[in-house]
Design a protein around this motif. Sequence first.
Motif, PDB file in Angstrom:
ATOM      1  N   ARG A 102       0.832  -1.206   0.000  1.00  0.00           N
ATOM      2  CA  ARG A 102       0.000   0.000   0.000  1.00  0.00           C
ATOM      3  C   ARG A 102       0.864   1.253   0.000  1.00  0.00           C
ATOM      4  O   ARG A 102       0.431   2.318  -0.464  1.00  0.00           O
ATOM      5  N   ALA A 103       2.101   1.138   0.501  1.00  0.00           N
ATOM      6  CA  ALA A 103       3.047   2.262   0.462  1.00  0.00           C
ATOM      7  C   ALA A 103       3.847   2.287  -0.833  1.00  0.00           C
ATOM      8  O   ALA A 103       4.670   3.172  -1.029  1.00  0.00           O
ATOM      9  N   GLY A 104       3.612   1.301  -1.708  1.00  0.00           N
ATOM     10  CA  GLY A 104       4.263   1.302  -3.010  1.00  0.00           C
ATOM     11  C   GLY A 104       5.527   0.487  -3.101  1.00  0.00           C
ATOM     12  O   GLY A 104       6.254   0.592  -4.087  1.00  0.00           O
ATOM     13  N   VAL A 105       5.812  -0.361  -2.097  1.00  0.00           N
ATOM     14  CA  VAL A 105       7.039  -1.176  -2.106  1.00  0.00           C
ATOM     15  C   VAL A 105       6.655  -2.656  -2.134  1.00  0.00           C
ATOM     16  O   VAL A 105       6.004  -3.149  -1.212  1.00  0.00           O
ATOM     17  N   VAL A 106       7.023  -3.344  -3.186  1.00  0.00           N
ATOM     18  CA  VAL A 106       6.776  -4.784  -3.280  1.00  0.00           C
ATOM     19  C   VAL A 106       7.691  -5.504  -2.291  1.00  0.00           C
ATOM     20  O   VAL A 106       8.898  -5.261  -2.263  1.00  0.00           O
ATOM     21  N   ASN A 107       7.111  -6.380  -1.477  1.00  0.00           N
ATOM     22  CA  ASN A 107       7.904  -7.048  -0.435  1.00  0.00           C
ATOM     23  C   ASN A 107       7.880  -8.554  -0.631  1.00  0.00           C
ATOM     24  O   ASN A 107       7.109  -9.279   0.001  1.00  0.00           O
ATOM     25  N   ILE A 108       8.748  -9.026  -1.521  1.00  0.00           N
ATOM     26  CA  ILE A 108       8.928 -10.472  -1.698  1.00  0.00           C
ATOM     27  C   ILE A 108       9.714 -11.052  -0.524  1.00  0.00           C
ATOM     28  O   ILE A 108       9.727 -12.264  -0.304  1.00  0.00           O
ATOM     29  N   GLY A 109      10.354 -10.187   0.259  1.00  0.00           N
ATOM     30  CA  GLY A 109      11.202 -10.641   1.354  1.00  0.00           C
ATOM     31  C   GLY A 109      10.465 -11.028   2.620  1.00  0.00           C
ATOM     32  O   GLY A 109      11.105 -11.224   3.668  1.00  0.00           O
ATOM     33  N   LEU A 110       9.144 -11.165   2.573  1.00  0.00           N
ATOM     34  CA  LEU A 110       8.382 -11.555   3.766  1.00  0.00           C
ATOM     35  C   LEU A 110       8.854 -12.887   4.333  1.00  0.00           C
ATOM     36  O   LEU A 110       8.896 -13.088   5.544  1.00  0.00           O
ATOM     37  N   GLU A 111       9.210 -13.810   3.447  1.00  0.00           N
ATOM     38  CA  GLU A 111       9.685 -15.124   3.898  1.00  0.00           C
ATOM     39  C   GLU A 111      10.932 -14.973   4.754  1.00  0.00           C
ATOM     40  O   GLU A 111      11.041 -15.553   5.840  1.00  0.00           O
ATOM     41  N   GLY A 112      11.905 -14.184   4.278  1.00  0.00           N
ATOM     42  CA  GLY A 112      13.126 -13.987   5.046  1.00  0.00           C
ATOM     43  C   GLY A 112      12.877 -13.280   6.362  1.00  0.00           C
ATOM     44  O   GLY A 112      13.510 -13.599   7.390  1.00  0.00           O
ATOM     45  N   LEU A 170      -0.065   7.070   3.858  1.00  0.00           N
ATOM     46  CA  LEU A 170       0.671   5.877   3.449  1.00  0.00           C
ATOM     47  C   LEU A 170       0.112   5.337   2.128  1.00  0.00           C
ATOM     48  O   LEU A 170       0.872   4.988   1.215  1.00  0.00           O
ATOM     49  N   ARG A 171      -1.214   5.289   1.993  1.00  0.00           N
ATOM     50  CA  ARG A 171      -1.811   4.785   0.756  1.00  0.00           C
ATOM     51  C   ARG A 171      -1.549   5.729  -0.409  1.00  0.00           C
ATOM     52  O   ARG A 171      -1.399   5.289  -1.555  1.00  0.00           O
ATOM     53  N   SER A 172      -1.501   7.021  -0.132  1.00  0.00           N
ATOM     54  CA  SER A 172      -1.215   7.970  -1.210  1.00  0.00           C
ATOM     55  C   SER A 172       0.204   7.791  -1.743  1.00  0.00           C
ATOM     56  O   SER A 172       0.464   8.007  -2.925  1.00  0.00           O
ATOM     57  N   ALA A 173       1.128   7.349  -0.872  1.00  0.00           N
ATOM     58  CA  ALA A 173       2.496   7.088  -1.312  1.00  0.00           C
ATOM     59  C   ALA A 173       2.561   5.913  -2.273  1.00  0.00           C
ATOM     60  O   ALA A 173       3.470   5.826  -3.105  1.00  0.00           O
ATOM     61  N   GLY A 174       1.611   5.010  -2.176  1.00  0.00           N
ATOM     62  CA  GLY A 174       1.577   3.867  -3.080  1.00  0.00           C
ATOM     63  C   GLY A 174       0.707   4.070  -4.297  1.00  0.00           C
ATOM     64  O   GLY A 174       0.820   3.338  -5.282  1.00  0.00           O
ATOM     65  N   GLU A 175      -0.186   5.058  -4.249  1.00  0.00           N
ATOM     66  CA  GLU A 175      -1.078   5.318  -5.378  1.00  0.00           C
ATOM     67  C   GLU A 175      -0.551   6.434  -6.288  1.00  0.00           C
ATOM     68  O   GLU A 175      -0.499   6.285  -7.500  1.00  0.00           O
ATOM     69  N   ALA A 176      -0.187   7.551  -5.693  1.00  0.00           N
ATOM     70  CA  ALA A 176       0.250   8.715  -6.477  1.00  0.00           C
ATOM     71  C   ALA A 176       1.291   9.495  -5.674  1.00  0.00           C
ATOM     72  O   ALA A 176       0.984  10.545  -5.104  1.00  0.00           O
ATOM     73  N   LEU A 225      -8.173  -8.482  -9.420  1.00  0.00           N
ATOM     74  CA  LEU A 225      -7.042  -7.921  -8.695  1.00  0.00           C
ATOM     75  C   LEU A 225      -6.816  -6.463  -9.080  1.00  0.00           C
ATOM     76  O   LEU A 225      -6.800  -6.109 -10.253  1.00  0.00           O
ATOM     77  N   ARG A 226      -6.634  -5.621  -8.076  1.00  0.00           N
ATOM     78  CA  ARG A 226      -6.359  -4.208  -8.310  1.00  0.00           C
ATOM     79  C   ARG A 226      -5.271  -3.770  -7.346  1.00  0.00           C
ATOM     80  O   ARG A 226      -5.530  -3.449  -6.192  1.00  0.00           O
ATOM     81  N   MET A 227      -4.022  -3.771  -7.805  1.00  0.00           N
ATOM     82  CA  MET A 227      -2.899  -3.403  -6.962  1.00  0.00           C
ATOM     83  C   MET A 227      -2.753  -1.880  -6.913  1.00  0.00           C
ATOM     84  O   MET A 227      -3.280  -1.169  -7.781  1.00  0.00           O
ATOM     85  N   PRO A 228      -2.055  -1.327  -5.898  1.00  0.00           N
ATOM     86  CA  PRO A 228      -1.797   0.117  -5.862  1.00  0.00           C
ATOM     87  C   PRO A 228      -1.106   0.586  -7.139  1.00  0.00           C
ATOM     88  O   PRO A 228      -0.242  -0.098  -7.681  1.00  0.00           O
ATOM     89  N   ALA A 229      -1.504   1.762  -7.615  1.00  0.00           N
ATOM     90  CA  ALA A 229      -1.071   2.219  -8.936  1.00  0.00           C
ATOM     91  C   ALA A 229       0.441   2.367  -9.052  1.00  0.00           C
ATOM     92  O   ALA A 229       1.016   2.118 -10.112  1.00  0.00           O
ATOM     93  N   ALA A 230       1.114   2.793  -7.991  1.00  0.00           N
ATOM     94  CA  ALA A 230       2.558   3.020  -8.039  1.00  0.00           C
ATOM     95  C   ALA A 230       3.343   1.917  -7.340  1.00  0.00           C
ATOM     96  O   ALA A 230       4.503   2.116  -6.969  1.00  0.00           O
ATOM     97  N   ASP A 231       2.733   0.751  -7.162  1.00  0.00           N
ATOM     98  CA  ASP A 231       3.393  -0.350  -6.462  1.00  0.00           C
ATOM     99  C   ASP A 231       4.590  -0.843  -7.268  1.00  0.00           C
ATOM    100  O   ASP A 231       4.459  -1.216  -8.440  1.00  0.00           O
ATOM    101  N   GLY A 232       5.768  -0.829  -6.656  1.00  0.00           N
ATOM    102  CA  GLY A 232       6.970  -1.314  -7.307  1.00  0.00           C
ATOM    103  C   GLY A 232       7.663  -0.311  -8.213  1.00  0.00           C
ATOM    104  O   GLY A 232       8.709  -0.614  -8.787  1.00  0.00           O
TER     105      GLY A 232
END
Length: 410
Positions: free
Chosen positions: A59-69, A230-236, A395-402
């Motif tokens: 939601r903040a715009g950062v993809v977190n594949i590292g959740l497992e670690g 926080l959501r605005s950081a991931g959307e716009a 599925l609708r991900m945050p616009a600026a995610d990643g």
Amino acid sequence: MKTKATKLLLNATLVLLIISIIRLITGASDLTSVGTASAALLLSVPIVLAGLGGLFSERAGVVNIGLEGMMILGAWAGGFIGSKHGPWLGLAAAIFFGAVGALVHAIATISFGVDHVVSGVAINIIAAGLVRYLSTILYQGGSWPGPSQSPDVGPISNNGLPVLSGGTYFGWKSPDILTPIAEKQWFFISDVASILRGFTGDLSYVTAIAVAIVPISFFILWKTSFGLRLRSAGEAPIAAESLGVNVYLMKYSGVLISGGLAGLGGGFLAIVAANHYQENQVAGRGYIGLAALLFGNYRPGGILMGAGLFGFADALQLRDSAAIHALILLIVVTLAYLVYRDVRKGKLVSAAISGVMSAGFLWFYLAVDELPGQLVTMTPYIATLLVLSLASQRLRMPAADGIPYRRGGM
């Protein structure tokens, strides 16, 4: 007009009714037993926490594949600190270690612009190697019973909800009204009572806290100014910056909260589920948390349902292969419903594919009396893949995610 809550309640009732019918037809009592419901809740909690962690980060715009670690770091810290200083400090250490892993991910992705997926995969690899190295040092120093296992952690008390599932509060022994109803074996009514008894009886305080984090996360993200920023950081992020939002701070906050929740999930596995840290204990639950996040369409309630599905399938494969065999009928019914839905929408090709799959699963159910052990073990992962394939269309991900962000950029 029906509210979303009403629709959700009706859908849940319909699913329970179908499961009750399947239980009656097949005789697979474990489908709705108290033990299955209790195990499903226990196995769902780490997935929920990982999924909520992914929610804050993405939601903040950062993809977190590292959740497992981050879960691995939390599990190791929970076992190490918990065995020395008690379970609650162990959980606090798990949150801290998960947040440290998240900080590394945040610095790499937010400050240095490293690809989010590459950074996340690196976190997973580094975490697994690091905890193995630390465990070996502790084993060689004589403080651990093995190179991959911590000493036991003290237990955390369990209790039941008053009136519904018993429990003891300040010396008062509460009545338990659900157990007698569950034991009556009444169609649907006893099934519902058994599931509720499993969810509310002998409940760890940590489990109750973890479940409470779901509505708290919704409140923070959708009902507070912090959540809006926080959501605005991931959307716009550029638009948010123009309105005075510190986008870097919001992204760092989201990732650190993400790591803390994932670390708590790992600590839960080590302290509550197993009472010690064991290598490979996380076993892909960080990735399943991401799957629950996608299934839930980046919403806390959806994450809870996705995690519950995995927990239910996992609990069944641990208890009774006959229940897994009966679960095939639920897949048949679900696919038959998809045929009906797609025909009404004019999607004849999709309807035909769902119809063929439904017929195939029905044939498999009738042709096979007992499932191979390997297939039973794979059930939770197969269920996750099936649900993701059905949920991907909405599925609708945050616009600026990643997407990399730089202050003052266009």
